[in-house]
Design an enzyme around this catalytic site. Structure first.
Site, PDB file in Angstrom:
ATOM      1  CG  ASP A  64     -10.529  20.894  55.631  1.00 38.03           C
ATOM      2  OD1 ASP A  64     -10.247  19.551  56.047  1.00 38.03           O
ATOM      3  OD2 ASP A  64     -11.539  20.736  54.685  1.00 38.03           O
ATOM      4  CG  ASP A  67     -11.743  15.885  57.355  1.00 39.79           C
ATOM      5  OD1 ASP A  67     -12.233  15.507  58.442  1.00 39.79           O
ATOM      6  OD2 ASP A  67     -11.669  14.873  56.268  1.00 39.79           O
ATOM      7  CD  GLU A  68     -14.257  19.296  59.033  1.00 40.40           C
ATOM      8  OE1 GLU A  68     -13.854  21.384  58.725  1.00 40.40           O
ATOM      9  OE2 GLU A  68     -15.341  19.746  58.387  1.00 40.40           O
TER      10      GLU A  68
END
Length: 367
Positions: free
Chosen positions: A14, A108-109
């Site tokens: 993350d 983003d993850e």
């Protein structure tokens, strides 16, 4: 009787305050300052906040007005999604050097299954550290990671040592970890469900584990079996490199509130055009059209209609969206409109996960 659970080595990576961190990296003048991506002090919603802004209680999904009230020194910047996608692609390239089993959740993850990996490294913890170091060296951003036997526990663990840290939950630590965990920290348990859990005397994983599957199903429907399983370390969902979307949508937030349906129809046409473009790019069609309306007082309303056939054409999407718009009188002026398509032709029937009465994860496993 005890059953063993399939042990995988799962990493959840993350990025730390991704959008805001990209802006601070690209513009050194913003480093160390409270920053919000999206919105402004008059309108709009915060998409992301830097850690400097979070200290003042600024959070994503907060109105720009409230964010500025919390932090008078807050700096607003417009989002640059093309730039975020560019950096996300670089990060994903690093992931793919370790495993092809990469499941992005967003820009983003992502989940990585490194049970068997391209580096032949038996330690998922070491792989996570190496990936985080490479992201920092090659991209310039920090990331956090959670490592464990399944996606559920790895996701929770990645929040523990943020920013720029990682946490490993070893196989023999999973049950104690989940029993001690506050129920509000269980992934998938939102504010409403948390309050319901509290009303039923469920405050920790241990409290949840004491409830029968019948009790949980009675109070939480289909989710009851999920809660029964995950608190016992059972989450059999695999890391899927090509996640099948459940819906595709497009929306617009307006610079001024709209009170005329004529102006709304113009905006809906533009949104339908964008939705058609996304559908054709992904070669997807759907049957259920949903119109999303957010009023000037931030009240959210959705109106849906399911057709007997799949559609992806903007004219048919717009025709149905118009019908939904006129379905009932608007309650207030409108700040946002969106159209989404669900019940897609890509959906596959999910297999039901059998409920297991007991699980033993007291195994030694090089993590």
């Amino acid at each position: 009787m005890q059953n063993s659970v399939l042990l995988r080595k799962i990493i959840h990576v993350d990025m730390d305050a991704f959008y805001a961190s990209v802006e601070q990296m690209d513009n050194p003048e913003l480093k160390g300052k409270p920053l919000a991506v999206g919105g402004n002090e008059k309108r709009g919603v915060v998409s992301a906040a830097s850690y400097e802004a979070r200290k003042f209680g600024v959070r994503s999904a907060m109105s720009g007005y409230q964010a500025k009230k919390n932090c008078p020194e807050l700096i607003f910047v417009r989002p640059r999604f093309d730039r975020y996608k560019e950096i996300s692609t670089k990060i994903r390239t690093i992931f793919l050097e370790y495993t092809d089993l990469v499941e992005p959740l967003s820009l983003d993850e992502a989940y990585l299954d490194v049970t068997e990996n391209k580096k032949g490294n038996p330690s998922a913890s070491n792989i996570a550290k190496e990936i985080r170091d490479r992201i920092f060296e090659e991209v310039g951003l920090t990331a956090s990671a959670g490592i464990s036997i399944n996606k559920f526990v790895a996701k929770i663990a990645s929040d523990y040592n943020k920013p720029n840290g990682q946490k490993t939950v070893e196989p023999d630590e999973v049950i104690p970890f989940l029993e001690d965990l506050e129920i509000r920290k269980f992934y998938g348990v939102g504010k409403v469900t948390t309050q319901k859990m509290y009303s039923l005397g469920i405050f920790t994983g241990k409290d949840l584990k004491e409830k029968s599957v019948e009790f949980l199903t009675e109070n939480f429907g289909k989710s009851g079996a999920f809660y029964y399983n995950v608190v016992r370390g059972i989450h059999l969902s695999e890391v899927k490199p090509n996640r099948i979307p459940k819906s595709v949508g497009a929306e617009r937030t307006f610079s001024e509130n709209l009170s005329s349906e004529v102006f709304m129809l113009e905006r809906l046409e533009s949104i339908a055009n964008e939705l058609e473009r996304r559908l054709k790019k992904s070669k997807i069609a759907g049957k259920t059209i949903t119109l999303k309306i957010k009023y000037s007082d931030f009240k959210l309303q959705t109106r849906s209609k399911t057709l007997d056939y799949f559609i992806a054409d903007k004219s048919l999407i717009l025709e149905t969206a118009k019908e939904l718009l006129y379905q009932e009188k608007l309650e207030n002026s409108v700040r946002l409109l969106g159209i989404s398509l669900a019940n897609l032709n890509t959906e596959k029937k999910k297999r039901e996960t059998p409920i297991q009465k007991e699980v033993s994860v007291q195994l030694k496993f090089d993590f």
